[in-house]
Design a protein around this motif. Structure first.
Motif, PDB file in Angstrom:
ATOM      1  N   UNK A   1       0.948  -1.135  -0.099  1.00  0.00           N
ATOM      2  CA  UNK A   1      -0.128  -0.088  -0.072  1.00  0.00           C
ATOM      3  C   UNK A   1       0.835   1.447  -0.005  1.00  0.00           C
ATOM      4  N   UNK A   2       1.915   1.150   0.869  1.00  0.00           N
ATOM      5  CA  UNK A   2       2.697   2.364   0.866  1.00  0.00           C
ATOM      6  C   UNK A   2       3.358   2.514  -0.370  1.00  0.00           C
ATOM      7  N   UNK A   3       3.970   1.357  -0.933  1.00  0.00           N
ATOM      8  CA  UNK A   3       4.835   1.548  -2.247  1.00  0.00           C
ATOM      9  C   UNK A   3       4.014   2.200  -3.293  1.00  0.00           C
ATOM     10  N   UNK A   4       2.627   1.778  -3.417  1.00  0.00           N
ATOM     11  CA  UNK A   4       1.770   2.246  -4.642  1.00  0.00           C
ATOM     12  C   UNK A   4       1.381   3.691  -4.190  1.00  0.00           C
ATOM     13  N   UNK A   5       1.278   3.985  -3.092  1.00  0.00           N
ATOM     14  CA  UNK A   5       1.140   5.644  -2.689  1.00  0.00           C
ATOM     15  C   UNK A   5       2.397   6.477  -3.450  1.00  0.00           C
ATOM     16  N   UNK A   6       2.213   7.815  -3.038  1.00  0.00           N
ATOM     17  CA  UNK A   6       3.464   8.431  -3.860  1.00  0.00           C
ATOM     18  C   UNK A   6       4.417   8.859  -2.327  1.00  0.00           C
ATOM     19  N   UNK A   7       4.250   8.119  -1.254  1.00  0.00           N
ATOM     20  CA  UNK A   7       5.036   8.175  -0.268  1.00  0.00           C
ATOM     21  C   UNK A   7       5.754   7.139   0.107  1.00  0.00           C
ATOM     22  N   UNK A   8       6.836   6.575  -0.660  1.00  0.00           N
ATOM     23  CA  UNK A   8       7.523   5.601  -0.722  1.00  0.00           C
ATOM     24  C   UNK A   8       8.398   5.671   0.476  1.00  0.00           C
ATOM     25  N   UNK A   9       8.769   4.606   1.443  1.00  0.00           N
ATOM     26  CA  UNK A   9      10.000   4.831   2.433  1.00  0.00           C
ATOM     27  C   UNK A   9      11.272   4.645   1.740  1.00  0.00           C
ATOM     28  N   UNK A  10      12.328   5.395   2.331  1.00  0.00           N
ATOM     29  CA  UNK A  10      13.580   5.238   1.717  1.00  0.00           C
ATOM     30  C   UNK A  10      14.499   5.282   2.911  1.00  0.00           C
ATOM     31  N   UNK A  11      15.712   4.713   2.544  1.00  0.00           N
ATOM     32  CA  UNK A  11      16.725   4.401   3.309  1.00  0.00           C
ATOM     33  C   UNK A  11      18.101   4.676   2.460  1.00  0.00           C
ATOM     34  N   UNK A  12      18.788   5.629   2.554  1.00  0.00           N
ATOM     35  CA  UNK A  12      19.958   6.112   1.692  1.00  0.00           C
ATOM     36  C   UNK A  12      21.089   6.636   2.567  1.00  0.00           C
ATOM     37  N   UNK A  13      22.083   6.584   2.050  1.00  0.00           N
ATOM     38  CA  UNK A  13      23.422   7.123   2.590  1.00  0.00           C
ATOM     39  C   UNK A  13      24.222   8.066   1.611  1.00  0.00           C
TER      40      UNK A  13
END
Length: 136
Positions: A31-43
């Motif tokens: 559900x989150x992936x399909x929304x425009x608010x994808x979670x991210x973890x980057x460095x």
């Protein structure tokens, strides 16, 4: 190429209800992936270490600033899983004058796990952030 379809009822398995929490978590992720608010973890690499940016929803965003040996520990575990002994050996071989204790390395790695920046299983660790400036 002997068989493409199988029909088999497996006995002595866990009830489907045992997987309910996992299925709910997967559906929430979808559900989150399909929304425009994808979670991210980057460095991001910096001159003094790394910055790990996390976005786990509107109320859970921020940046961890990691420097020194801890930055080297995190980066060494980006490409593949590593044990604390492998990390300590890498630090000894690449950093003049550094002779880390394996328990201290493990402690740092466990802190990364508590912060949800690293994953551990059977004393093997993997950093989870993806590089945002890989050609630094």
């Amino acid at each position: 190429k002997a068989a493409y379809f199988f029909d088999y009822e497996m006995g002595d398995t866990v009830a489907q209800s045992a997987h309910a929490d996992a299925h709910a978590h997967i559906e929430e992720w979808r559900k989150t992936w399909r929304s425009g608010e994808r979670h991210t973890l980057t460095y991001r690499k910096t001159a003094g270490g790394i910055l790990i940016d996390f976005n786990w929803g509107r109320d859970r965003q921020g940046t961890y600033s990691i420097s020194g040996a801890n930055a080297l520990i995190y980066e060494f575990c980006i490409d593949t899983i590593r044990t604390p002994a492998q990390v300590a050996e890498h630090l000894r071989n690449t950093c003049d004058g550094l002779d880390p204790d394996i328990d201290d390395v493990r402690g740092a790695m466990n802190e990364f796990c508590r912060a949800r920046l690293m994953l551990a299983e059977d004393d093997k660790y993997l950093s989870l952030a993806l590089p945002s400036n890989p050609n630094w």
